[in-house]
Design a protein around this motif. Structure first.
Motif, PDB file in Angstrom:
ATOM      1  N   ILE A 294       0.872  -1.181   0.000  1.00 42.59           N
ATOM      2  CA  ILE A 294       0.000   0.000   0.000  1.00 42.59           C
ATOM      3  C   ILE A 294       0.905   1.226   0.000  1.00 42.59           C
ATOM      4  CG2 ILE A 294      -1.810   1.282   1.203  1.00 42.59           C
ATOM      5  CD1 ILE A 294      -2.624  -1.412   2.527  1.00 42.59           C
ATOM      6  N   ALA A 295       0.871   1.971  -1.092  1.00 45.28           N
ATOM      7  CA  ALA A 295       1.673   3.192  -1.184  1.00 45.28           C
ATOM      8  C   ALA A 295       0.846   4.350  -0.653  1.00 45.28           C
ATOM      9  CB  ALA A 295       2.068   3.444  -2.632  1.00 45.28           C
ATOM     10  N   VAL A 296       1.460   5.161   0.201  1.00 44.81           N
ATOM     11  CA  VAL A 296       0.729   6.273   0.806  1.00 44.81           C
ATOM     12  C   VAL A 296       1.411   7.585   0.431  1.00 44.81           C
ATOM     13  CG1 VAL A 296      -0.136   7.234   2.974  1.00 44.81           C
ATOM     14  CG2 VAL A 296       0.181   4.761   2.767  1.00 44.81           C
ATOM     15  N   MET A 297       0.657   8.503  -0.108  1.00 46.87           N
ATOM     16  CA  MET A 297       1.233   9.796  -0.491  1.00 46.87           C
ATOM     17  C   MET A 297       1.591  10.621   0.750  1.00 46.87           C
ATOM     18  SD  MET A 297      -1.036  10.724  -3.840  1.00 46.87           S
ATOM     19  CE  MET A 297      -0.389  12.383  -3.920  1.00 46.87           C
ATOM     20  N   PRO A 298       2.500  11.573   0.613  1.00 54.70           N
ATOM     21  CA  PRO A 298       2.900  12.381   1.771  1.00 54.70           C
ATOM     22  C   PRO A 298       1.744  13.212   2.316  1.00 54.70           C
ATOM     23  CG  PRO A 298       4.216  12.942  -0.195  1.00 54.70           C
ATOM     24  CD  PRO A 298       3.228  11.924  -0.622  1.00 54.70           C
ATOM     25  N   ILE A 299       1.730  13.337   3.635  1.00 55.78           N
ATOM     26  CA  ILE A 299       0.693  14.121   4.304  1.00 55.78           C
ATOM     27  C   ILE A 299       1.400  15.133   5.205  1.00 55.78           C
ATOM     28  CG2 ILE A 299      -1.146  13.957   6.047  1.00 55.78           C
ATOM     29  CD1 ILE A 299      -1.422  11.012   4.676  1.00 55.78           C
ATOM     30  N   PRO A 300       1.041  16.405   5.113  1.00 52.96           N
ATOM     31  CA  PRO A 300       1.742  17.409   5.931  1.00 52.96           C
ATOM     32  C   PRO A 300       1.523  17.156   7.414  1.00 52.96           C
ATOM     33  CG  PRO A 300      -0.178  18.371   4.853  1.00 52.96           C
ATOM     34  CD  PRO A 300      -0.018  16.985   4.290  1.00 52.96           C
ATOM     35  N   SER A 301       2.571  17.343   8.221  1.00 46.58           N
ATOM     36  CA  SER A 301       2.474  17.059   9.656  1.00 46.58           C
ATOM     37  C   SER A 301       1.995  18.276  10.449  1.00 46.58           C
ATOM     38  CB  SER A 301       3.824  16.592  10.188  1.00 46.58           C
ATOM     39  OG  SER A 301       3.820  15.185  10.221  1.00 46.58           O
ATOM     40  N   GLU A 302       0.949  18.916   9.981  1.00 42.59           N
ATOM     41  CA  GLU A 302       0.405  20.041  10.752  1.00 42.59           C
ATOM     42  C   GLU A 302      -1.000  19.657  11.213  1.00 42.59           C
ATOM     43  OE1 GLU A 302      -1.272  22.443   6.864  1.00 42.59           O
ATOM     44  OE2 GLU A 302       0.882  22.321   7.301  1.00 42.59           O
ATOM     45  N   GLY A 303      -1.441  20.223  12.338  1.00 41.05           N
ATOM     46  CA  GLY A 303      -2.780  19.916  12.851  1.00 41.05           C
ATOM     47  C   GLY A 303      -2.984  18.421  12.969  1.00 41.05           C
ATOM     48  N   LEU A 304      -4.117  17.928  12.445  1.00 39.14           N
ATOM     49  CA  LEU A 304      -4.422  16.502  12.525  1.00 39.14           C
ATOM     50  C   LEU A 304      -3.439  15.641  11.737  1.00 39.14           C
ATOM     51  CD1 LEU A 304      -8.283  15.935  12.303  1.00 39.14           C
ATOM     52  CD2 LEU A 304      -6.754  15.387  14.179  1.00 39.14           C
ATOM     53  N   GLY A 305      -2.674  16.266  10.842  1.00 37.19           N
ATOM     54  CA  GLY A 305      -1.691  15.540  10.037  1.00 37.19           C
ATOM     55  C   GLY A 305      -0.672  14.819  10.907  1.00 37.19           C
ATOM     56  N   GLU A 306      -0.356  15.396  12.056  1.00 37.11           N
ATOM     57  CA  GLU A 306       0.613  14.776  12.955  1.00 37.11           C
ATOM     58  C   GLU A 306       0.093  13.414  13.445  1.00 37.11           C
ATOM     59  OE1 GLU A 306       1.654  17.275  16.286  1.00 37.11           O
ATOM     60  OE2 GLU A 306       3.051  15.767  17.049  1.00 37.11           O
ATOM     61  N   ALA A 307      -1.181  13.370  13.852  1.00 36.02           N
ATOM     62  CA  ALA A 307      -1.774  12.112  14.321  1.00 36.02           C
ATOM     63  C   ALA A 307      -1.887  11.110  13.173  1.00 36.02           C
ATOM     64  CB  ALA A 307      -3.134  12.376  14.944  1.00 36.02           C
ATOM     65  N   ILE A 308      -2.239  11.599  11.995  1.00 39.14           N
ATOM     66  CA  ILE A 308      -2.357  10.710  10.830  1.00 39.14           C
ATOM     67  C   ILE A 308      -0.990  10.082  10.528  1.00 39.14           C
ATOM     68  CG2 ILE A 308      -2.832  10.615   8.334  1.00 39.14           C
ATOM     69  CD1 ILE A 308      -4.844  12.926   8.774  1.00 39.14           C
TER      70      ILE A 308
END
Ligand code: TXA
Ligand code: MG
Length: 318
Positions: A294-308
């Protein structure tokens, strides 16, 4: 402090609170232990808002509140011991962790992707009235920003989260002021996952001898420690900027180049609340496809992004 959304608990207020919950809003309500920050547990989006409001850097699983044992059995599967404990202590300050039912209507985000769900039937009359009026399960952690102490008065909720909740039902001070006792009964034995006002002795009287978390290698997940995480069968590849034909893609925003077998998008327009809401359900769906990775694209680590990102990293690490 915003005190405007703090309302006393008339019948009209409870009806309005139920409406607000049904529409996906957050409502804080009193229980006999502490105030809860409630959201419709059947909505991934609404549950995602809890994490956003509390500012939790991780998705801890939440307690799901229901009006009675019948409603509890629609979301959880009760073994004999859990059933005995439920009969004895509900409504009251006891939370039972049980396997999710097969077609459990509660959000996977509320369970943080686990196969189990923490359920409680609160005894507080306002919580009861709200749950009965709504007729749906309500996910609710303690109504404080992450890292702060649990609120035992409506004013504490207003001070900590006032501007982030649609309404605070003021039921006066909480009688117990300590969170519920959390119990997990398995075939191997019964564990107290979190001590609370119902004591070990009281639990043992009903469920039999208790196992010690520390001395048991096969212990279940302990609250706050998250020893075991949702682990997909397929390997996870993070920060993918392109995708192979044999892979499945978990996209965020416009999909990266490639022709994967399957694509699911956490949020086509890069909305982190939407992404959090979709995370566990999408991961499970992709994990069931016939892909290599499963390839996952980058997600910014701001707000809820950190938990994700925290969760994705743990899923990728096995
Ligand atoms: O008294 C209470 O329990 C309050 C009121 C509002 O009901 N709620 C509360 O929720 O204390 P919260 O989110 O602050 O605590 C939930 C705890 C966490 O420690 C979490 O790890 C554990 O419950 N938990 C939830 N689901 C679980 C699961 N499936 N397995 C193990 N632990 C679980
Ligand atoms: Mg808490």
């Amino acid at each position: 402090m915003s005190g405007l959304n703090l309302v006393s608990t008339t019948k009209t207020a409870i009806k309005r609170a139920a409406h607000l919950l049904r529409d996906g809003n957050l409502v804080a309500f009193p229980t006999e232990t502490v105030y809860g920050l409630g959201a419709d547990a059947t909505s991934d989006q609404a549950v995602a808002r809890i994490f956003e409001a509390k500012g939790r850097p991780q998705f801890n699983p939440l307690i799901v509140h229901v009006a009675d044992l019948d409603a509890a059995q629609r979301i959880g599967t009760f073994d004999k011991k859990s059933l005995a404990l439920a009969h004895h202590f509900w409504p009251g300050p006891l939370t039972l962790v049980v396997p999710r039912t097969k077609n459990c209507p509660a959000s996977l985000l509320a369970s943080a992707g686990l196969d189990t769900i923490a359920i409680r039937v609160p005894g507080h009359p306002v919580a009861q009235a709200l749950l009965q009026t709504l007729g749906r399960p309500v996910a609710a952690p303690s109504a404080n920003p992450s890292g702060q102490v649990s609120p035992t008065r409506a004013i504490h909720v207003a001070q900590g989260l006032g501007h982030k909740v649609a309404m605070i039902l003021d039921g006066g001070p909480c009688k117990q002021g300590l969170e519920s006792t959390i119990v997990r009964a398995t075939d191997e034995g019964t564990y107290i996952l979190r001590p609370g006002t119902i004591t070990r002795e009281q639990i043992a009287d009903i469920a039999g001898p208790l196992l010690n978390m520390e001395s048991t290698p096969k212990r279940p997940q302990s609250p706050g420690q998250l020893l075991k995480h949702y682990a997909p069968k397929h390997p996870i590849r993070l920060n993918a900027t392109s995708v192979e034909d044999s892979e499945a893609l978990l996209a965020f925003g416009p999909p990266c180049p490639g022709k994967p077998k399957t694509i699911l998008n956490l949020s086509a327009d890069k909305n982190l609340t939407e992404a959090a809401a979709n995370l566990f359900a999408h991961l499970r769906t992709l994990d069931e496809t016939d892909c290599t990775t499963i390839a996952v694209m980058p997600i910014p680590s701001e707000g809820l992004g950190e938990a994700i990102n925290d969760r994705l990293k743990r899923a990728a690490e096995k």
